[in-house]
Write a protein that holds these residues in place. Structure first.
Motif, mmCIF file in Angstrom:
data_model
loop_
_atom_site.group_PDB
_atom_site.id
_atom_site.type_symbol
_atom_site.label_atom_id
_atom_site.label_comp_id
_atom_site.label_asym_id
_atom_site.label_seq_id
_atom_site.Cartn_x
_atom_site.Cartn_y
_atom_site.Cartn_z
ATOM 1 N N GLN A 1 -39.497 -11.545 54.467
ATOM 2 C CA GLN A 1 -38.385 -12.482 54.637
ATOM 3 C C GLN A 1 -37.401 -12.261 53.502
ATOM 4 N N LYS A 2 -36.138 -12.266 53.834
ATOM 5 C CA LYS A 2 -35.110 -12.062 52.844
ATOM 6 C C LYS A 2 -35.099 -13.237 51.870
ATOM 7 N N ALA A 3 -35.006 -12.933 50.588
ATOM 8 C CA ALA A 3 -34.949 -13.997 49.590
ATOM 9 C C ALA A 3 -33.599 -14.702 49.705
ATOM 10 N N SER A 4 -33.657 -16.019 49.770
ATOM 11 C CA SER A 4 -32.415 -16.767 49.913
ATOM 12 C C SER A 4 -31.821 -17.037 48.535
ATOM 13 N N ASN A 5 -30.529 -17.272 48.536
ATOM 14 C CA ASN A 5 -29.809 -17.573 47.308
ATOM 15 C C ASN A 5 -29.271 -18.995 47.438
ATOM 16 N N PRO A 6 -29.871 -19.958 46.724
ATOM 17 C CA PRO A 6 -29.448 -21.358 46.873
ATOM 18 C C PRO A 6 -27.970 -21.590 46.564
ATOM 19 N N ALA A 7 -27.431 -20.874 45.590
ATOM 20 C CA ALA A 7 -26.018 -21.067 45.243
ATOM 21 C C ALA A 7 -25.117 -20.658 46.401
ATOM 22 N N LYS A 8 -25.438 -19.543 47.042
ATOM 23 C CA LYS A 8 -24.635 -19.097 48.189
ATOM 24 C C LYS A 8 -24.785 -20.050 49.371
ATOM 25 N N THR A 9 -25.989 -20.575 49.553
ATOM 26 C CA THR A 9 -26.208 -21.518 50.646
ATOM 27 C C THR A 9 -25.382 -22.780 50.442
ATOM 28 N N VAL A 10 -25.405 -23.315 49.221
ATOM 29 C CA VAL A 10 -24.622 -24.519 48.916
ATOM 30 C C VAL A 10 -23.134 -24.234 49.093
ATOM 31 N N LEU A 11 -22.681 -23.086 48.629
ATOM 32 C CA LEU A 11 -21.267 -22.722 48.785
ATOM 33 C C LEU A 11 -20.893 -22.610 50.261
ATOM 34 N N THR A 12 -21.772 -22.041 51.061
ATOM 35 C CA THR A 12 -21.510 -21.913 52.494
ATOM 36 C C THR A 12 -21.413 -23.284 53.160
ATOM 37 N N ILE A 13 -22.296 -24.189 52.787
ATOM 38 C CA ILE A 13 -22.254 -25.529 53.361
ATOM 39 C C ILE A 13 -20.961 -26.243 52.956
ATOM 40 N N VAL A 14 -20.578 -26.107 51.690
ATOM 41 C CA VAL A 14 -19.340 -26.744 51.205
ATOM 42 C C VAL A 14 -18.134 -26.202 51.956
ATOM 43 N N PHE B 1 -19.946 -33.823 47.473
ATOM 44 C CA PHE B 1 -21.243 -34.230 46.925
ATOM 45 C C PHE B 1 -22.290 -33.115 47.034
ATOM 46 N N VAL B 2 -22.261 -32.362 48.095
ATOM 47 C CA VAL B 2 -23.193 -31.233 48.206
ATOM 48 C C VAL B 2 -22.863 -30.181 47.149
ATOM 49 N N GLY B 3 -21.584 -29.897 46.960
ATOM 50 C CA GLY B 3 -21.177 -28.930 45.939
ATOM 51 C C GLY B 3 -21.519 -29.401 44.545
ATOM 52 N N SER C 1 -27.635 -29.372 39.532
ATOM 53 C CA SER C 1 -29.085 -29.258 39.500
ATOM 54 C C SER C 1 -29.545 -28.058 40.321
ATOM 55 N N ASN C 2 -30.251 -27.166 39.656
ATOM 56 C CA ASN C 2 -30.801 -26.006 40.346
ATOM 57 C C ASN C 2 -31.908 -26.445 41.315
ATOM 58 N N PHE C 3 -32.656 -27.479 40.951
ATOM 59 C CA PHE C 3 -33.710 -28.002 41.817
ATOM 60 C C PHE C 3 -33.127 -28.545 43.121
ATOM 61 N N ILE C 4 -32.056 -29.316 43.024
ATOM 62 C CA ILE C 4 -31.422 -29.872 44.227
ATOM 63 C C ILE C 4 -30.833 -28.754 45.077
ATOM 64 N N ALA C 5 -30.263 -27.734 44.423
ATOM 65 C CA ALA C 5 -29.726 -26.587 45.173
ATOM 66 C C ALA C 5 -30.838 -25.898 45.956
ATOM 67 N N LYS C 6 -32.017 -25.771 45.336
ATOM 68 C CA LYS C 6 -33.149 -25.153 46.046
ATOM 69 C C LYS C 6 -33.618 -26.037 47.204
ATOM 70 N N GLN C 7 -33.585 -27.347 47.024
ATOM 71 C CA GLN C 7 -33.984 -28.256 48.087
ATOM 72 C C GLN C 7 -32.983 -28.208 49.253
ATOM 73 N N ILE C 8 -31.698 -28.146 48.928
ATOM 74 C CA ILE C 8 -30.662 -28.017 49.963
ATOM 75 C C ILE C 8 -30.853 -26.707 50.723
ATOM 76 N N ASP C 9 -31.145 -25.640 49.978
ATOM 77 C CA ASP C 9 -31.384 -24.335 50.598
ATOM 78 C C ASP C 9 -32.607 -24.389 51.505
ATOM 79 N N PHE C 10 -33.678 -25.041 51.061
ATOM 80 C CA PHE C 10 -34.901 -25.157 51.856
ATOM 81 C C PHE C 10 -34.629 -25.900 53.169
ATOM 82 N N VAL C 11 -33.939 -27.042 53.069
ATOM 83 C CA VAL C 11 -33.623 -27.832 54.263
ATOM 84 C C VAL C 11 -32.717 -27.039 55.201
#
Length: 125
Positions: free
Chosen positions: A6-19, A40-42, A48-58
């Motif tokens: 599985q491709k490793a995800s990048n939480p920062a890119k995921t959050v940026l994409t959602i924003v 608020f998502v951005g 928080s890196n932890f919240i970014a990882k949680q957003i990426d997971f969801v």
């Protein structure tokens, strides 16, 4: 045979994409709530890196669920809006036995009286 990696995800890119997605929703629909969600998502992803990882997971779990649902909907729409009407019209107005499945002829052999000369074999394409 091993499972595909599985491709490793990048939480920062995921959050940026959602924003960016919520900003586009705002630009298209002018709904102010989408701008607030984007902010608020951005902000949460930056602070928080932890919240970014949680957003990426969801987000990845949501995409997994949608990958089971959306293709079936799209394929159903294509089938009922395009393929079924074309098949119905072909059956109503087309040739009655296009694949010669009824075997009405005495033989299935079809003669082809084509003459091949030297020029035919020189330029294939």
């Amino acid at each position: 045979m091993s499972a595909p990696k599985q491709k490793a995800s990048n939480p920062a890119k995921t959050v940026l994409t959602i924003v960016v997605g919520f900003i586009l929703v705002y630009l298209i629909t002018k709904m102010k709530w989408s701008l607030s969600v984007a902010f608020f998502v951005g902000l949460a992803g930056v602070l928080s890196n932890f919240i970014a990882k949680q957003i990426d997971f969801v987000w990845m779990k949501l995409t997994l669920v949608l990958s089971y649902i959306v293709p079936n909907i799209v394929l159903s729409i294509i089938f009922y809006l395009f393929l079924f009407p074309i098949a119905l019209l072909t059956k109503l107005f087309g040739k009655k036995d296009p694949m010669n499945l009824k075997n009405t002829a005495s033989s299935l052999f079809k003669s082809n009286n084509t003459v091949f000369d030297k020029a035919y074999f020189e330029k294939h394409w």
